[in-house]
Design an enzyme around this catalytic site. Sequence first.
Site, PDB file in Angstrom:
ATOM      1  N   ARG A  45      18.219  77.419  60.098  1.00 36.20           N
ATOM      2  CA  ARG A  45      18.127  76.369  59.103  1.00 36.20           C
ATOM      3  C   ARG A  45      18.098  75.095  59.837  1.00 36.20           C
ATOM      4  O   ARG A  45      17.408  74.390  59.251  1.00 36.20           O
ATOM      5  CB  ARG A  45      19.384  76.598  58.270  1.00 36.20           C
ATOM      6  CG  ARG A  45      19.220  75.757  56.965  1.00 36.20           C
ATOM      7  CD  ARG A  45      20.495  75.789  55.940  1.00 36.20           C
ATOM      8  NE  ARG A  45      20.209  75.082  55.033  1.00 36.20           N
ATOM      9  CZ  ARG A  45      21.275  73.967  54.507  1.00 36.20           C
ATOM     10  NH1 ARG A  45      21.990  73.994  55.420  1.00 36.20           N
ATOM     11  NH2 ARG A  45      20.885  73.445  53.205  1.00 36.20           N
ATOM     12  N   ILE A  71      16.901  69.649  50.643  1.00 30.82           N
ATOM     13  CA  ILE A  71      17.057  71.031  51.226  1.00 30.82           C
ATOM     14  C   ILE A  71      18.368  71.648  50.351  1.00 30.82           C
ATOM     15  O   ILE A  71      19.403  70.949  50.438  1.00 30.82           O
ATOM     16  CB  ILE A  71      17.154  71.549  52.575  1.00 30.82           C
ATOM     17  CG1 ILE A  71      17.166  72.904  52.808  1.00 30.82           C
ATOM     18  CG2 ILE A  71      18.231  70.588  53.456  1.00 30.82           C
ATOM     19  CD1 ILE A  71      17.314  73.133  54.226  1.00 30.82           C
ATOM     20  N   SER A  72      18.082  72.789  49.532  1.00 31.71           N
ATOM     21  CA  SER A  72      19.189  73.215  48.803  1.00 31.71           C
ATOM     22  C   SER A  72      20.504  73.762  49.750  1.00 31.71           C
ATOM     23  O   SER A  72      20.048  74.361  50.866  1.00 31.71           O
ATOM     24  CB  SER A  72      18.859  74.271  47.912  1.00 31.71           C
ATOM     25  OG  SER A  72      17.889  73.917  46.854  1.00 31.71           O
ATOM     26  N   GLN A  73      21.555  73.829  49.147  1.00 29.17           N
ATOM     27  CA  GLN A  73      22.840  74.336  50.089  1.00 29.17           C
ATOM     28  C   GLN A  73      22.667  76.014  49.934  1.00 29.17           C
ATOM     29  O   GLN A  73      21.861  76.411  49.268  1.00 29.17           O
ATOM     30  CB  GLN A  73      24.019  74.113  48.986  1.00 29.17           C
ATOM     31  CG  GLN A  73      24.128  74.867  48.005  1.00 29.17           C
ATOM     32  CD  GLN A  73      25.709  74.871  47.230  1.00 29.17           C
ATOM     33  OE1 GLN A  73      25.686  74.123  46.318  1.00 29.17           O
ATOM     34  NE2 GLN A  73      26.701  75.124  48.122  1.00 29.17           N
TER      35      GLN A  73
END
Length: 227
Positions: A45, A71-73
């Site tokens: 990530r 950026i999504s969790q």
Amino acid sequence: MPAPVAAEAGRGMTSVRTRERLVQRLLATGLRDDAVIEVLRQLPRHLFVEEALASRAYEDSSLPIGWGQTISQPYMVARMTQALLEAGPIQTVLEVGTGSGYQTAVLAALVRRVYSVERISSLQARAEQRLRTLKLRNVRLRHGDGSTGWPEYAPFDGILVTAAPSGIPRRLAEQLAPGGCMVLPIDCGRDQMLVRLVKKRQGRYPGFRHEVLEPVTFVPLLGGVVQ
């Protein structure tokens, strides 16, 4: 089905131990799809965030990626992916909102083909470079208005929308194959809800089966493009 993306060597906050702590937090939330969890364990990530934020890459939180986007969790990425896959066999997925490319990479490790549309050209270009670095060859990206989908490659077995419309986008629903599944956040006015829709297989005018999953917070789904 493509194999999970191999993890790149990392140090400090990108170490294997740090990633494992993230995985344990995800498991504690009740996520149960082993294949999805394994992809998040292996996927680097830190490659999808700005270098200045690399030390936070394996926190279970959303992070800014510029242009008012995030950026999504990891939890939400895993939750949406699990909701999409558990609805039935999926080979082709349309992703609306490429963003950093992180969700795209997760999907690419789990389905045969991913088509992803991003309205902001700079984000699309960066995502393309990252996915190329990871040698993901089953992804096709396009700079365009995601709210219109990608009709040239429809119908799709699955559609995943990473921004919140005010209702079910009709043009996206039309591009879903019978029996296909769409997972998206919907803006309900005061709040947003994550919803799963499954297109019924029978009837001249197929309807949808709706399921509300949980409250969420996403950026709004906007039309048009940004150069």
